[in-house]
Design an enzyme around this catalytic site. Sequence first.
Site, PDB file in Angstrom:
ATOM      1  N   GLU A 151      -5.252 -48.272 -94.925  1.00 33.46           N
ATOM      2  CA  GLU A 151      -4.240 -47.269 -94.487  1.00 33.46           C
ATOM      3  C   GLU A 151      -3.097 -47.881 -95.168  1.00 33.46           C
ATOM      4  OE1 GLU A 151      -4.041 -47.156 -90.256  1.00 33.46           O
ATOM      5  OE2 GLU A 151      -6.115 -46.585 -90.097  1.00 33.46           O
ATOM      6  N   ASN A 204     -16.383 -55.624 -94.948  1.00 32.66           N
ATOM      7  CA  ASN A 204     -15.339 -55.681 -93.843  1.00 32.66           C
ATOM      8  C   ASN A 204     -15.485 -57.139 -93.210  1.00 32.66           C
ATOM      9  OD1 ASN A 204     -13.746 -53.575 -94.392  1.00 32.66           O
ATOM     10  ND2 ASN A 204     -14.112 -52.429 -92.461  1.00 32.66           N
ATOM     11  N   GLY A 253      -5.762 -56.974 -87.515  1.00 37.71           N
ATOM     12  CA  GLY A 253      -5.872 -56.282 -86.638  1.00 37.71           C
ATOM     13  C   GLY A 253      -6.492 -55.070 -87.179  1.00 37.71           C
ATOM     14  N   CYS A 256     -10.060 -51.130 -88.080  1.00 44.04           N
ATOM     15  CA  CYS A 256     -11.461 -51.451 -88.877  1.00 44.04           C
ATOM     16  C   CYS A 256     -11.943 -52.785 -88.567  1.00 44.04           C
ATOM     17  CB  CYS A 256     -11.332 -51.049 -90.245  1.00 44.04           C
ATOM     18  SG  CYS A 256     -11.323 -49.035 -90.298  1.00 44.04           S
TER      19      CYS A 256
HETATM   20  N1  LIG Z   1      -8.648 -45.781 -90.828  1.00 42.89           N
HETATM   21  C1  LIG Z   1      -9.267 -46.346 -91.748  1.00 42.89           C
HETATM   22  O1  LIG Z   1      -8.590 -47.116 -92.762  1.00 42.89           O
HETATM   23  C2  LIG Z   1     -10.872 -46.501 -92.103  1.00 42.89           C
HETATM   24  C3  LIG Z   1     -11.200 -46.607 -93.285  1.00 42.89           C
HETATM   25  C4  LIG Z   1     -12.449 -46.687 -93.681  1.00 42.89           C
HETATM   26  C5  LIG Z   1     -13.379 -46.297 -92.664  1.00 42.89           C
HETATM   27  N2  LIG Z   1     -12.751 -45.993 -91.499  1.00 42.89           N
HETATM   28  C6  LIG Z   1     -13.948 -45.287 -90.588  1.00 42.89           C
HETATM   29  O2  LIG Z   1     -13.895 -43.995 -90.493  1.00 42.89           O
HETATM   30  C7  LIG Z   1     -14.171 -43.334 -89.312  1.00 42.89           C
HETATM   31  C8  LIG Z   1     -12.994 -42.512 -88.826  1.00 42.89           C
HETATM   32  O3  LIG Z   1     -11.838 -43.418 -89.074  1.00 42.89           O
HETATM   33  P1  LIG Z   1     -10.188 -42.791 -88.831  1.00 42.89           P
HETATM   34  O4  LIG Z   1      -9.490 -43.773 -88.901  1.00 42.89           O
HETATM   35  O5  LIG Z   1     -10.159 -41.668 -89.848  1.00 42.89           O
HETATM   36  O6  LIG Z   1     -10.313 -41.991 -87.136  1.00 42.89           O
HETATM   37  P2  LIG Z   1      -9.271 -41.393 -86.371  1.00 42.89           P
HETATM   38  O7  LIG Z   1      -9.486 -41.629 -84.924  1.00 42.89           O
HETATM   39  O8  LIG Z   1      -7.875 -41.525 -87.083  1.00 42.89           O
HETATM   40  O9  LIG Z   1      -9.817 -39.836 -86.654  1.00 42.89           O
HETATM   41  C9  LIG Z   1     -11.015 -39.334 -86.251  1.00 42.89           C
HETATM   42  C10 LIG Z   1     -10.734 -37.760 -85.780  1.00 42.89           C
HETATM   43  O10 LIG Z   1     -12.023 -37.078 -85.575  1.00 42.89           O
HETATM   44  C11 LIG Z   1     -11.983 -36.261 -84.363  1.00 42.89           C
HETATM   45  N3  LIG Z   1     -13.134 -35.781 -83.801  1.00 42.89           N
HETATM   46  C12 LIG Z   1     -14.016 -36.552 -83.049  1.00 42.89           C
HETATM   47  N4  LIG Z   1     -15.125 -35.750 -82.721  1.00 42.89           N
HETATM   48  C13 LIG Z   1     -14.901 -34.525 -83.616  1.00 42.89           C
HETATM   49  C14 LIG Z   1     -15.742 -33.635 -83.797  1.00 42.89           C
HETATM   50  N5  LIG Z   1     -17.050 -33.344 -83.145  1.00 42.89           N
HETATM   51  N6  LIG Z   1     -15.418 -32.552 -84.705  1.00 42.89           N
HETATM   52  C15 LIG Z   1     -14.377 -32.771 -85.232  1.00 42.89           C
HETATM   53  N7  LIG Z   1     -13.492 -33.715 -85.268  1.00 42.89           N
HETATM   54  C16 LIG Z   1     -13.815 -34.770 -84.310  1.00 42.89           C
HETATM   55  C17 LIG Z   1     -10.675 -37.053 -83.582  1.00 42.89           C
HETATM   56  O11 LIG Z   1     -10.253 -36.221 -82.783  1.00 42.89           O
HETATM   57  C18 LIG Z   1     -10.066 -37.605 -84.706  1.00 42.89           C
HETATM   58  O12 LIG Z   1      -8.717 -36.756 -84.971  1.00 42.89           O
HETATM   59  C19 LIG Z   1     -14.419 -44.484 -88.334  1.00 42.89           C
HETATM   60  O13 LIG Z   1     -15.847 -44.651 -88.363  1.00 42.89           O
HETATM   61  C20 LIG Z   1     -13.676 -45.678 -89.130  1.00 42.89           C
HETATM   62  O14 LIG Z   1     -14.192 -46.933 -88.733  1.00 42.89           O
HETATM   63  C21 LIG Z   1     -11.518 -45.820 -91.040  1.00 42.89           C
END
Ligand SMILES: NC(=O)c1ccc[n+]([C@@H]2O[C@H](COP(=O)([O-])OP(=O)(O)OC[C@H]3O[C@@H](n4cnc5c(N)ncnc54)[C@H](O)[C@@H]3O)[C@@H](O)[C@H]2O)c1
Length: 424
Positions: A151, A204, A253, A256
């Site tokens: 991010e 990670n 923090g 992830c």
């Molecule tokens: N944020 C990061 O920096 C990052 C980096 C790499 C991997 N990840 C991984 O990617 C995944 C997503 O992370 P994020 O930060 O984007 O999460 P987020 O919480 O920002 O977004 C997830 C979205 O999915 C939606 N959602 C839930 N169920 C759904 C469904 N059935 N249909 C459609 N939408 C649905 C939620 O409403 C939410 O808006 C996690 O597993 C996280 O660990 C995150």
Amino acid sequence: MKALLGIFGAGWVGLVTGACFAERGHDVVVRDVVSERIEDLNAGRLPFHEPGLAELIERNRERLTFTLDVAELKEGTSIFFACVDTPPTPSGDADLSYVWSVIDDLGDPGEATLVMKSTVPVGTGGRIRAALDQRGLDRVGYVANPEFLSEGRAVKDFMNPDRVVIGSFDDAAGDRVAALYEDFDAPVVRTTVASAEMIKLAANAFLATRISFINEIANVSEAVGADVADVAYGMGLDKRIGTSYLSPGIGYGGSCFPKDVSFLKLLAGNSGYHFQLVSAVIEVNDLQKRRVVTKLEQRLGKLRGKKIALLGLAFKPNTDDMREAPSLVLASRLQTEGADVHAWDPLVDSHPALEGVVMEESLLDAVRDADAAVIVTEWPELATLASEEVRAAMRTPLIIDGRNLLDPEAVRGAGFDYEGIGRS
Ligand SMILES: NC(=O)c1ccc[n+]([C@@H]2O[C@H](COP(=O)([O-])OP(=O)(O)OC[C@H]3O[C@@H](n4cnc5c(N)ncnc54)[C@H](O)[C@@H]3O)[C@@H](O)[C@H]2O)c1
């Protein structure tokens, strides 16, 4: 070959994935279940702060559709990305309910590929494969394609990945996903689904280990009179070590690291293996967030009634993400000690867990009459904190630099009392 891609989840990973593939010329439908999110996106507003993402979405608006309707997502689409949240449960295991909701929402999409970008414990892909087969959906290929974006620089990371990891049960499904990354300049790691899942968790956990390691070196440096900034620099020049993730501070923090390290620890534990190293990484990180309170007490005595300014709240700069932000632990600890906590962040102006913390509109308001200012997030705006204006505004000109952002000599030269992390 250009494709029509369907994305479950309009969060950080889903929106960045969708916008970046649209930039590469694909048509993309992004579906979320939160109506405000989709309304915001259709009105041209981003639901969170991420540099460069709004411009990218705007530029590719013709190729991007945002919807609540799963039928619209499925219309003509044969490659689906699951980018939904996988938060920790109270036990620290992964809550996969959103992932399973994707499988339910997908129904029978016919000949299709489901690509898992969410971070999931090793073995999840195997369970999903079995569930798909049980539902008679053997024509749905399953691919693990973990995401490594960070991010605050997510668009750049997605467009210029260090590597693309593709884990599949059969080559054909993996080939379909690999083709989407053909014009990305990055090595592609083709492997099994389980190994792809493990690559993400191990990467990670390793980065978190580096952070906890250098934090411990910082703590020992404080005790023995070394300066961790020099130590980290001297270590990092060794090509076998490198300088990244060797910055000491008040702990990691975000959405992830904490959960992924916990997933790995519990995954090992549930498989009968006690992963001692990651247990220590977690414990060191928990303790590190509290060390600032000890530093404040050493300088100010009892903190009851003392005004403490927390500068920066987001878990890192260039984001408004407060998930697992160390500021939340710090604010709570200070309040428990009876301190009067004021806070300022360039992007965050409220959070449910910051009840009782006075949120200030400006940096100067936050430090006015403060007994100490604590740098919690290394926002560039804080690089000039040690100014005459700030010194005159504070009751006690004390800066605790939780991110080693400032130059100790210059800050002391400007009339402040200064303490960083692990610096002599
Ligand atoms: N944020 C990061 O920096 C990052 C980096 C790499 C991997 N990840 C991984 O990617 C995944 C997503 O992370 P994020 O930060 O984007 O999460 P987020 O919480 O920002 O977004 C997830 C979205 O999915 C939606 N959602 C839930 N169920 C759904 C469904 N059935 N249909 C459609 N939408 C649905 C939620 O409403 C939410 O808006 C996690 O597993 C996280 O660990 C995150």
